[in-house]
Write a protein that holds these residues in place. Structure first.
Motif: not given
Length: 294
Positions: A121-130, A136-147, A150-155
């Motif tokens: 979405g605006t950001g990116s993050i993976a939520q995992v149950r295993a 979680t994987i990623g999701g550390y906040g823009f602009p450090i993360s959120d690869e 939508g925010a990364a595309l805009g930047l």
């Protein structure tokens, strides 16, 4: 009879769904922003408001309200001190279980079974149950993360547009469309960037996707770079033990055609929505609250 209340409280809106023991929806509620960042008192007020809407629609008596088991997924509750503060929230229910909005989205997507969601979405993050664990994987906040978000595309679009304005790269239809918002003036663009939020950067994402699909060379390169991050996200999800993976979020549908066919083949459809996950968290069908593994 017991009743179950699910709430999905996110950055844009807050939704509630009330069901009876047979799973029939008997009430719903809708409200505004309801993440932990708006403050605890406004958050509590919104949660109560959407709960009251659903209960009012169902016409439950105070005694029936007292049997409700609630599950609430709330954006931002991983911030220090928020989970403890939630225990002071007063609800007239038999029980209340709290989790993140990503957690309930993942529960709903896989019917409570093992699996993962990659939120784009605006950001990116993976939520995992295993394997009995939720993480979680990623999701550390823009602009450090959120690869791949939508925010990364805009930047990336803003960077390209500014380079085109000062002659370091060739202008393209995408760069001209971006700089048009600032009257093609570098100073205006920089002033905007000094204050822009991730959501504001993300507002350029549809433009980037439109021009990429129209074969704008720079837009394509921006999307293709984002796809590499998304592909790696998905690979990591399976490497860490997930048996299923589902793409969700406002950018997911437009990004999926850009993924490799073998990656798309590994993706699974969503079995339910975040409110289904919130009801699972509350205990519906399982007979007991879904507890978060640590």
């Amino acid at each position: 009879m017991s009743y179950f209340l699910g709430i999905d409280a996110g950055g844009s809106n807050c939704r509630a769904r009330l069901i009876d023991g047979d799973g029939t929806v008997i009430g719903t509620g809708q409200g505004g922003t309801a993440n932990a960042r708006i403050g605890l008192e406004p958050l509590y007020a919104t949660l109560r408001a959407v709960s009251d809407q659903a209960i009012g629609e169902a016409g439950l008596s105070p005694a029936q309200v007292g049997t409700i088991r609630a599950g609430m997924g709330i954006a931002g509750i991983s911030r220090p001190g928020v989970r403890d503060a939630l225990q002071d929230f007063a609800f007239p229910f038999a029980s209340v279980a709290y989790e993140t909005d990503a957690f309930i989205a993942n529960l709903g997507a896989h019917g409570g079974a093992d699996g993962a969601i990659l939120i784009l979405g605006t950001g990116s993050i993976a939520q995992v149950r295993a394997g009995g664990r939720d993480f979680t994987i990623g999701g550390y906040g823009f602009p450090i993360s959120d690869e791949g978000s939508g925010a990364a595309l805009g930047l990336s679009a803003m960077r390209h547009a500014l380079r085109a304005l000062d002659g370091r790269s060739q202008a393209t239809p995408l760069s001209r469309a971006v700089t048009e918002r600032f009257d093609h003036d570098t100073a205006q663009a920089i002033g905007w960037m000094d204050k822009a939020s991730p959501k504001e950067y993300g507002s350029f994402a549809p433009l980037v996707m439109d021009y990429a699909e129209a074969d704008d060379a720079i837009a394509r390169s921006i999307v293709e770079d984002a796809v590499q991050h998304i592909e790696r996200f998905i690979e990591t999800i399976f490497e860490r033990g997930a048996s299923r993976c589902t793409l969700v979020g406002g950018l997911a549908e437009r990004m999926q055609p850009w993924l490799r066919a073998r990656t798309v083949a590994r993706l699974s459809p969503m079995l339910g929505d975040p409110l289904d996950g919130a009801l699972l968290l509350a205990g519906y069908r399982a007979g007991e609250n879904v507890m978060r593994s640590v």
